[in-house]
Design an enzyme around this catalytic site. Structure first.
Site, PDB file in Angstrom:
ATOM      1  N   CYS A   1       2.060   2.433  13.763  1.00 39.70           N
ATOM      2  CA  CYS A   1       2.195   1.056  14.227  1.00 39.70           C
ATOM      3  C   CYS A   1       0.877   0.335  14.002  1.00 39.70           C
ATOM      4  CB  CYS A   1       2.525   1.062  15.703  1.00 39.70           C
ATOM      5  SG  CYS A   1       3.846   2.199  16.098  1.00 39.70           S
ATOM      6  N   ARG A  14       2.380  -1.788   8.498  1.00 40.14           N
ATOM      7  CA  ARG A  14       2.269  -0.521   9.226  1.00 40.14           C
ATOM      8  C   ARG A  14       3.546  -0.197   9.989  1.00 40.14           C
ATOM      9  NH1 ARG A  14      -3.220   1.546  10.009  1.00 40.14           N
ATOM     10  NH2 ARG A  14      -2.135   2.992  11.343  1.00 40.14           N
ATOM     11  N   TRP A  49       6.776   0.861  14.544  1.00 38.97           N
ATOM     12  CA  TRP A  49       7.726   1.635  13.735  1.00 38.97           C
ATOM     13  C   TRP A  49       8.152   2.771  14.643  1.00 38.97           C
ATOM     14  CZ3 TRP A  49       8.412   6.564  11.656  1.00 38.97           C
ATOM     15  CH2 TRP A  49       9.329   6.654  10.607  1.00 38.97           C
ATOM     16  N   ASN A  54      -0.530   3.520  19.218  1.00 31.93           N
ATOM     17  CA  ASN A  54      -0.106   4.026  17.916  1.00 31.93           C
ATOM     18  C   ASN A  54      -0.328   5.535  17.944  1.00 31.93           C
ATOM     19  OD1 ASN A  54       0.407   4.455  15.208  1.00 31.93           O
ATOM     20  ND2 ASN A  54      -1.623   3.774  14.549  1.00 31.93           N
ATOM     21  N   GLY A  55       0.673   6.307  17.488  1.00 32.82           N
ATOM     22  CA  GLY A  55       0.522   7.767  17.493  1.00 32.82           C
ATOM     23  C   GLY A  55       1.608   8.395  18.351  1.00 32.82           C
ATOM     24  N   GLU A  69       8.521   9.377 -10.027  1.00 35.46           N
ATOM     25  CA  GLU A  69       8.042   8.130  -9.429  1.00 35.46           C
ATOM     26  C   GLU A  69       9.031   6.989  -9.688  1.00 35.46           C
ATOM     27  OE1 GLU A  69       5.947   7.556  -7.254  1.00 35.46           O
ATOM     28  OE2 GLU A  69       5.447   5.434  -7.419  1.00 35.46           O
ATOM     29  N   LYS A 112      11.009   4.965  -6.728  1.00 37.27           N
ATOM     30  CA  LYS A 112      10.948   3.506  -6.599  1.00 37.27           C
ATOM     31  C   LYS A 112      12.355   2.935  -6.468  1.00 37.27           C
ATOM     32  CE  LYS A 112       6.755   2.688  -6.365  1.00 37.27           C
ATOM     33  NZ  LYS A 112       6.822   3.828  -5.457  1.00 37.27           N
ATOM     34  N   GLU A 158      13.817   3.898  -2.969  1.00 37.26           N
ATOM     35  CA  GLU A 158      13.253   3.264  -1.785  1.00 37.26           C
ATOM     36  C   GLU A 158      13.447   1.751  -1.775  1.00 37.26           C
ATOM     37  OE1 GLU A 158       9.085   4.327  -1.370  1.00 37.26           O
ATOM     38  OE2 GLU A 158       8.658   3.885  -3.452  1.00 37.26           O
ATOM     39  N   HIS A 161      20.942  23.384 -16.024  1.00 33.82           N
ATOM     40  CA  HIS A 161      21.118  24.434 -15.007  1.00 33.82           C
ATOM     41  C   HIS A 161      21.841  23.904 -13.775  1.00 33.82           C
ATOM     42  CE1 HIS A 161      18.825  27.176 -17.419  1.00 33.82           C
ATOM     43  NE2 HIS A 161      17.878  26.250 -17.553  1.00 33.82           N
ATOM     44  N   LYS A 171       4.728   2.063   5.698  1.00 31.09           N
ATOM     45  CA  LYS A 171       3.650   2.222   4.731  1.00 31.09           C
ATOM     46  C   LYS A 171       2.779   3.432   5.065  1.00 31.09           C
ATOM     47  CE  LYS A 171       1.075   0.780   1.294  1.00 31.09           C
ATOM     48  NZ  LYS A 171       1.629   1.104  -0.036  1.00 31.09           N
TER      49      LYS A 171
HETATM   50  C1  G6P Z   1       4.987   6.505   2.572  1.00 24.99           C
HETATM   51  C2  G6P Z   1       4.914   5.314   1.632  1.00 24.99           C
HETATM   52  C3  G6P Z   1       4.750   5.783   0.193  1.00 24.99           C
HETATM   53  C4  G6P Z   1       3.545   6.710   0.077  1.00 24.99           C
HETATM   54  C5  G6P Z   1       3.632   7.878   1.058  1.00 24.99           C
HETATM   55  C6  G6P Z   1       2.348   8.670   1.115  1.00 24.99           C
HETATM   56  O1  G6P Z   1       6.179   7.193   2.357  1.00 24.99           O
HETATM   57  O2  G6P Z   1       6.074   4.532   1.749  1.00 24.99           O
HETATM   58  O3  G6P Z   1       4.571   4.657  -0.665  1.00 24.99           O
HETATM   59  O4  G6P Z   1       3.466   7.193  -1.227  1.00 24.99           O
HETATM   60  O5  G6P Z   1       3.874   7.384   2.380  1.00 24.99           O
HETATM   61  O6  G6P Z   1       1.357   7.856   1.657  1.00 24.99           O
HETATM   62  P1  G6P Z   1      -0.187   8.048   1.417  1.00 24.99           P
HETATM   63  O7  G6P Z   1      -0.828   6.944   2.209  1.00 24.99           O
HETATM   64  O8  G6P Z   1      -0.528   9.392   1.948  1.00 24.99           O
HETATM   65  O9  G6P Z   1      -0.447   7.948  -0.035  1.00 24.99           O
END
Ligand code: G6P
Length: 617
Positions: free
Chosen positions: A2, A27, A81, A107-108, A490, A494, A497, A513, A612
């Site tokens: 958060c 966040r 969050w 937060n935490g 990747e 993308k 998500e 396989h 994030k």
């Molecule tokens: C979340 C984000 C991703 C990111 C991942 C790892 O899932 O949505 O975009 O790649 O965390 O985050 P970091 O800050 O450790 O790279």
């Protein structure tokens, strides 16, 4: 994961809290709230819980007369969050004690909250939420009722609470003071011209001050207008560490783009240019001074273990190849959430590279700590100065991408790729595994990446047109081999998500396989088919897909007519050596996912169910 903001002594406390929360929304954003001490020694509290609109509703719920009355007072705000309890108004922070004498944001995760809540309830406390945070309010209430000052009560939390927390609170009897404490989750204190500030990260306060300090682990603080004091868990006053932040405030804004994601896609040439700046000479000489690890120790490294989550994990998978190709040492990659629970004996002379954009992902942090407990050397690769991981590692390498606000990583991912290449070249240099000519060829290639990225992004319109044709497709398969595989992973991530579409990524050779049985007319296969020694093999895999009715889109080299003739659509990118190709290959796939998501009307900056910064397991 958060966001927290605190302001005292400002003539716009309430508006300032909302502004700070807007900057922190990346966040977490399922609900938000503020609490300010009114001049009449009452806590004013306002909360909202609307996916994507909490702040808007918070702002609307704040009457003008109220804003005027809250001038100069101490206030705290929170964007949430959800971890414990659904994202509802009653679970939104701030939380208050039984008599609303104080309000807390957090937060935490308080790991012992169940036991604490049970005991508090037995002693007659009434709980109004399902959160772990609320125990903090009631614990403080008891301590203060028992005769402790608010400051001492806050300090005592450092002994009582288990888990990770960054917390801030205001008390009705101290209208100008914010109290704070933290363990593991970060908090930043700012002080400027009669104003006191507190935030979970610098982006929230950068516009107000650059006079910033880090609240240390297991420390508490009292913040007043223009002044603050910091204490350890025994109440001994401490000297906080100043933080030097080079980011411009403008860098944290959208800069004219419709959303952060397109701004951040556009910023990629600069993100890579700044990341490699001063670290690499055309001759192949490398300088990673801030890494702060002795050359002798680095030269003695015999293997590398890269750990990360999400897009950072994909960067690790690509970085491994650079390490193997240039430094010629074995390089393994592990997902942090898996590695931290394995009974893994890490051989001596291993370099563990923990990669995290935020520097705060719990799993990556703990995986790194696990490595440290075995006394192997660790390097944190992160984008956030002073973030958690940077404080508990042997060496740090910063991607200099600037703040990344879009939840789906773009510019930080490519900056990580480039930085891992610099690190691999550094190890190669120290080990003498490349000839002078090879070193310089590699360096020239890395140095040319910013202009190659720029050139690739000139093709955005074409990428968008291709993507629009597939906006309604249901099943996507992303294939690649060797360096193309992390790109496929990747690209698929993308799409998942942002567009909420099923997308499987597979090493192309592995399709036969099992997954090939899923291929049927209507399946869309996105293949990374840039020229490499494996090009023929990957095109053979493409044929297998087409034979079963799949439509194929290829990420291919500009002007590669042979590839174009074998597929349905092409995303053209400049040719580049295979080791550097992930930086270029991923770009059209970012734009592809962005376009499909937009066509579906999704919020690309804030995809559903994601955050994030992931500070929970
Ligand atoms: C979340 C984000 C991703 C990111 C991942 C790892 O899932 O949505 O975009 O790649 O965390 O985050 P970091 O800050 O450790 O790279």
């Amino acid at each position: 994961m958060c966001g927290i903001i605190g302001i005292t002594g400002s003539e716009d406390t309430a508006a300032g809290l909302l502004e700070g929360l807007a900057l922190l929304e990346y966040r977490g954003y399922d609900s938000a709230g503020i609490a300010v001490v009114e001049p009449s020694n009452k806590i004013f509290r306002l909360r909202a819980a609307e996916q994507g609109g909490s702040l808007y509703h918070l702002g609307n719920g704040l009457p003008k007369e109220k804003t005027a009355r809250l001038k100069y007072a101490a206030g705290i705000g929170h964007t949430r969050w959800a971890t414990h309890g659904a994202p509802t108004v009653s679970n939104a922070h701030p939380h208050v004690d039984c008599q609303s004498t104080l309000a807390v944001v957090h937060n935490g995760i308080i790991e012992n909250h169940n036991r604490l809540a049970r005991d508090l309830k037995e002693r007659g406390h009434h709980f109004a939420s399902e959160t772990d945070t609320e125990v903090i309010a009631h614990l403080l209430e008891e301590q203060i009722a028992g005769g402790k000052s608010v400051k001492d009560a806050v300090i005592s939390l450092l002994t009582v609470l288990r888990g990770a927390f960054a917390l801030a609170l205001v008390h009705k009897d101290f209208p100008d003071t914010i109290y704070a404490a933290r363990r593991t989750s970060p908090l930043i204190i700012g002080s400027e011209a009669g104003v006191g500030l507190l935030a979970s990260d610098v982006a929230a306060v950068l516009e107000r001050t650059r006079n910033l300090f880090e609240l240390g682990d297991d420390q508490a603080a009292e913040i007043r207008p223009g002044a603050f004091r910091v204490y350890d868990h025994l109440g001994v006053e401490m000297q906080p560490k100043a933080i030097n932040v080079g980011w411009s405030t403008e860098a944290a804004r959208k800069g004219g783009f419709p959303d952060y994601m397109s701004k951040e896609i556009h910023e990629q040439p600069r993100a890579v240019a700044e990341t490699i700046l001063g670290r690499l000479e055309p001759s192949g000489e490398t300088r990673l001074e801030e890494l702060d690890i002795d050359d002798g120790r680095l030269a003695a490294v015999e293997r590398v273990l890269l750990v990360a989550c999400g897009s950072s994990y994909h960067a690790a998978l690509a970085g491994r190849h650079a390490m193997e190709a240039w430094a010629k040492i074995p390089a393994e990659v592990d997902i942090a959430s898996e590695m931290r629970y394995r009974s893994m004996q890490i051989p001596k002379n291993t370099l563990v590279v923990a990669i995290s954009q935020s520097g705060e992902t719990t799993d990556t942090y703990h995986a790194m700590r696990q490595a440290r407990s075995q006394e192997v050397m660790t390097v944190a690769v992160t984008n956030v100065v002073g973030s958690l991981m940077t404080r508990e590692t042997d060496g740090v390498l910063y991607t200099r991408a600037g703040p990344e606000i879009g939840v789906a990583s773009t510019k930080c991912h490519v900056a990580q790729l480039a930085l891992l290449q610099c690190l691999a070249l550094r190890v190669a240099d120290l080990k003498g595994t490349l000839s002078v000519a090879e070193k310089s060829a590699v360096a020239e290639e890395i140095l040319s990446l910013p202009s190659l990225i720029e050139r690739t992004l000139l093709g955005q319109e074409q990428f968008r047109k291709v993507a629009e044709r597939y906006a309604e497709a249901r099943d996507f398969y992303y294939l690649g081999r060797r360096l193309g595989f992390p790109v496929a992973l990747e690209g698929a991530l993308k799409l998942k998500e942002l567009a909420y579409v099923r997308a499987e990524a597979y090493p192309a050779g592995e399709m036969k396989h099992g997954p090939i049985s899923l291929i049927e007319p209507g399946s869309v296969v996105v293949v990374v088919a840039k020229r490499s020694s494996l090009w023929e093999k990957i095109m053979a895999n493409v044929e297998e897909m087409r034979a079963r009715g799949a439509t194929v889109i290829a990420v291919a080299d500009e002007g590669d007519e042979e590839t174009a003739a074998l597929v349905d659509d092409v995303l053209e990118t400049p040719p580049v050596t295979e080791v550097c190709s992930p930086v270029i290959g991923v770009l059209p796939l970012q734009v592809f996912a962005y376009t499909v998501a937009k066509a579906k009307g999704h919020d690309v900056d804030r995809p559903r169910n994601l955050a994030k910064v992931v500070t929970v397991e």
